[in-house]
Design a protein around this motif. Structure first.
Motif, PDB file in Angstrom:
ATOM      1  N   MET A   1       0.844  -1.191   0.000  1.00 52.36           N
ATOM      2  CA  MET A   1       0.000   0.000   0.000  1.00 52.36           C
ATOM      3  C   MET A   1       0.887   1.252   0.000  1.00 52.36           C
ATOM      4  N   PHE A   2       0.429   2.289  -0.681  1.00 49.74           N
ATOM      5  CA  PHE A   2       1.235   3.490  -0.832  1.00 49.74           C
ATOM      6  C   PHE A   2       0.579   4.679  -0.122  1.00 49.74           C
ATOM      7  N   HIS A   3       1.438   5.591   0.357  1.00 51.86           N
ATOM      8  CA  HIS A   3       0.941   6.747   1.093  1.00 51.86           C
ATOM      9  C   HIS A   3       0.268   7.720   0.137  1.00 51.86           C
ATOM     10  N   LYS A   4      -0.794   8.380   0.621  1.00 57.86           N
ATOM     11  CA  LYS A   4      -1.543   9.314  -0.224  1.00 57.86           C
ATOM     12  C   LYS A   4      -0.683  10.481  -0.704  1.00 57.86           C
ATOM     13  N   GLU A   5       0.377  10.825   0.060  1.00 55.33           N
ATOM     14  CA  GLU A   5       1.246  11.941  -0.339  1.00 55.33           C
ATOM     15  C   GLU A   5       2.060  11.610  -1.587  1.00 55.33           C
ATOM     16  N   GLY A   6       2.123  10.328  -1.942  1.00 57.26           N
ATOM     17  CA  GLY A   6       2.914   9.941  -3.107  1.00 57.26           C
ATOM     18  C   GLY A   6       2.098   9.657  -4.348  1.00 57.26           C
ATOM     19  N   GLN A   7       0.783   9.782  -4.269  1.00 59.06           N
ATOM     20  CA  GLN A   7      -0.070   9.373  -5.388  1.00 59.06           C
ATOM     21  C   GLN A   7       0.241  10.124  -6.682  1.00 59.06           C
ATOM     22  N   LYS A   8       0.371  11.449  -6.607  1.00 54.08           N
ATOM     23  CA  LYS A   8       0.643  12.236  -7.815  1.00 54.08           C
ATOM     24  C   LYS A   8       2.016  11.913  -8.384  1.00 54.08           C
ATOM     25  N   ILE A   9       3.011  11.804  -7.502  1.00 54.76           N
ATOM     26  CA  ILE A   9       4.369  11.501  -7.966  1.00 54.76           C
ATOM     27  C   ILE A   9       4.434  10.114  -8.589  1.00 54.76           C
ATOM     28  N   ILE A  10       3.757   9.139  -7.963  1.00 52.77           N
ATOM     29  CA  ILE A  10       3.741   7.775  -8.507  1.00 52.77           C
ATOM     30  C   ILE A  10       3.089   7.760  -9.884  1.00 52.77           C
ATOM     31  N   PHE A  11       1.954   8.433 -10.021  1.00 53.33           N
ATOM     32  CA  PHE A  11       1.252   8.475 -11.310  1.00 53.33           C
ATOM     33  C   PHE A  11       2.118   9.136 -12.382  1.00 53.33           C
ATOM     34  N   PHE A  12       2.736  10.271 -12.024  1.00 58.02           N
ATOM     35  CA  PHE A  12       3.563  11.006 -12.976  1.00 58.02           C
ATOM     36  C   PHE A  12       4.780  10.173 -13.383  1.00 58.02           C
ATOM     37  N   THR A  13       5.424   9.520 -12.401  1.00 56.43           N
ATOM     38  CA  THR A  13       6.595   8.690 -12.695  1.00 56.43           C
ATOM     39  C   THR A  13       6.211   7.503 -13.574  1.00 56.43           C
ATOM     40  N   PHE A  14       5.088   6.860 -13.261  1.00 53.82           N
ATOM     41  CA  PHE A  14       4.619   5.721 -14.065  1.00 53.82           C
ATOM     42  C   PHE A  14       4.389   6.137 -15.512  1.00 53.82           C
ATOM     43  N   PHE A  15       3.757   7.311 -15.691  1.00 53.99           N
ATOM     44  CA  PHE A  15       3.497   7.820 -17.040  1.00 53.99           C
ATOM     45  C   PHE A  15       4.804   8.058 -17.793  1.00 53.99           C
ATOM     46  N   LEU A  16       5.776   8.698 -17.116  1.00 54.77           N
ATOM     47  CA  LEU A  16       7.054   8.988 -17.766  1.00 54.77           C
ATOM     48  C   LEU A  16       7.815   7.703 -18.106  1.00 54.77           C
ATOM     49  N   VAL A  17       7.777   6.735 -17.208  1.00 59.38           N
ATOM     50  CA  VAL A  17       8.493   5.478 -17.440  1.00 59.38           C
ATOM     51  C   VAL A  17       7.890   4.730 -18.627  1.00 59.38           C
ATOM     52  N   VAL A  18       6.570   4.637 -18.663  1.00 57.56           N
ATOM     53  CA  VAL A  18       5.914   3.959 -19.791  1.00 57.56           C
ATOM     54  C   VAL A  18       6.209   4.694 -21.099  1.00 57.56           C
ATOM     55  N   ALA A  19       6.116   6.022 -21.075  1.00 54.90           N
ATOM     56  CA  ALA A  19       6.397   6.811 -22.279  1.00 54.90           C
ATOM     57  C   ALA A  19       7.857   6.631 -22.708  1.00 54.90           C
ATOM     58  N   GLY A  20       8.767   6.592 -21.721  1.00 55.76           N
ATOM     59  CA  GLY A  20      10.181   6.424 -22.035  1.00 55.76           C
ATOM     60  C   GLY A  20      10.481   5.064 -22.639  1.00 55.76           C
ATOM     61  N   ILE A  21       9.841   4.030 -22.104  1.00 51.00           N
ATOM     62  CA  ILE A  21      10.062   2.674 -22.635  1.00 51.00           C
ATOM     63  C   ILE A  21       9.526   2.556 -24.061  1.00 51.00           C
ATOM     64  N   VAL A  22       8.332   3.104 -24.303  1.00 50.98           N
ATOM     65  CA  VAL A  22       7.753   3.065 -25.653  1.00 50.98           C
ATOM     66  C   VAL A  22       8.621   3.863 -26.626  1.00 50.98           C
ATOM     67  N   ALA A  23       9.067   5.045 -26.198  1.00 52.61           N
ATOM     68  CA  ALA A  23       9.894   5.886 -27.068  1.00 52.61           C
ATOM     69  C   ALA A  23      11.219   5.205 -27.396  1.00 52.61           C
ATOM     70  N   SER A  24      11.785   4.489 -26.407  1.00 49.60           N
ATOM     71  CA  SER A  24      13.073   3.831 -26.647  1.00 49.60           C
ATOM     72  C   SER A  24      12.984   2.758 -27.728  1.00 49.60           C
ATOM     73  N   GLU A  25      11.815   2.154 -27.828  1.00 45.59           N
ATOM     74  CA  GLU A  25      11.631   1.114 -28.853  1.00 45.59           C
ATOM     75  C   GLU A  25      11.773   1.683 -30.263  1.00 45.59           C
ATOM     76  N   TYR A  26      11.432   2.948 -30.422  1.00 46.73           N
ATOM     77  CA  TYR A  26      11.454   3.569 -31.745  1.00 46.73           C
ATOM     78  C   TYR A  26      12.694   4.431 -31.980  1.00 46.73           C
ATOM     79  N   LEU A  27      13.253   4.970 -30.901  1.00 44.65           N
ATOM     80  CA  LEU A  27      14.315   5.963 -31.060  1.00 44.65           C
ATOM     81  C   LEU A  27      15.723   5.420 -30.835  1.00 44.65           C
ATOM     82  N   ILE A  28      15.846   4.266 -30.203  1.00 48.96           N
ATOM     83  CA  ILE A  28      17.183   3.720 -29.926  1.00 48.96           C
ATOM     84  C   ILE A  28      17.387   2.456 -30.752  1.00 48.96           C
TER      85      ILE A  28
END
Length: 221
Positions: A1-28
């Motif tokens: 379980m995660f603390h409510k103070e981290g919800q926005k950061i977790i969501f933002f980090t998850f979005f960036l990580v997924v976007a970064g992984i998808v982008a790497s498939e095409y750009l690297i």
């Protein structure tokens, strides 16, 4: 379980990580470099999830014990002059939290909040002698049935740039409940009556809402 103070950061980090992984498939085009980038992004996500974890800990409240307010290592046990609220001698116990510790702050005892104040300040390393008085911090005083008033202070460190404090003057609180959060490494100081018997030793690792910090008893030698 995660603390409510981290919800926005977790969501933002998850979005960036997924976007970064998808982008790497095409750009690297180089397979080994693509794998390294994806592994680094995955590790960043795991670290963020670990930092904001909030393990539930069942506590049977006890008026005879003060429990650790946070997870970490005891770095100070000494008699000091507390200058902000008590303005007299107190027993100080300080707990340092590394970035890998759970960073939830929990009430060390049941009682009534009689004082709660935020102080802006510096960001010295958390173990610096002046961190308790010079760093960004919050001071909370809790009136307990047996220990009288106990003060705990959340202190920001070199990496900690936001202190969250839920304690409001007049609140009736229960030992072990969520009292706040310190983001990215810090320390918590406890100021106890001189007749409190400290139950921990220097460099001992403690667990929030589990480890007894002090009991009523004879003054330590």
């Amino acid at each position: 379980m995660f603390h409510k103070e981290g919800q926005k950061i977790i969501f933002f980090t998850f979005f960036l990580v997924v976007a970064g992984i998808v982008a790497s498939e095409y750009l690297i085009p180089i397979d080994w470099l693509k794998l390294v980038v994806q592994l680094v992004l995955f590790v960043v996500l795991i670290l963020i999830l670990q930092f904001f974890r909030n393990p539930k800990r069942r506590v049977t409240p006890s008026f005879d014990e003060l429990l650790a307010p946070v997870d970490g290592k005891v770095v100070v046990i000494e008699e000091v002059e507390e200058p902000e609220y008590f303005k007299d001698k107190r027993r100080q116990v300080s707990i340092f939290m590394s970035p890998t510790n759970v960073h939830v702050t929990r009430y060390p005892a049941s009682g009534v909040i009689t004082f709660s104040k935020y102080h802006p300040g510096k960001y010295l390393v958390a173990w610096h002698p002046k961190a308790s008085t010079d760093n960004e911090r919050t001071t909370v005083v809790l009136k307990t049935p047996k220990f009288g008033e106990v003060l705990y202070r959340q202190i920001a460190g070199a990496l900690a740039r936001r202190i969250v404090n839920y304690a409001t003057k007049g609140d009736q609180v229960i030992q072990g409940e969520d009292a706040g959060f310190i983001k990215f490494g810090s320390r918590v100081d406890l100021f106890l009556p001189l007749d409190a018997k400290v139950c921990v030793k220097l460099n001992q690792k403690v667990v929030g809402a589990r480890t007894c910090i002090a009991m009523l008893g004879d003054k330590d030698e």
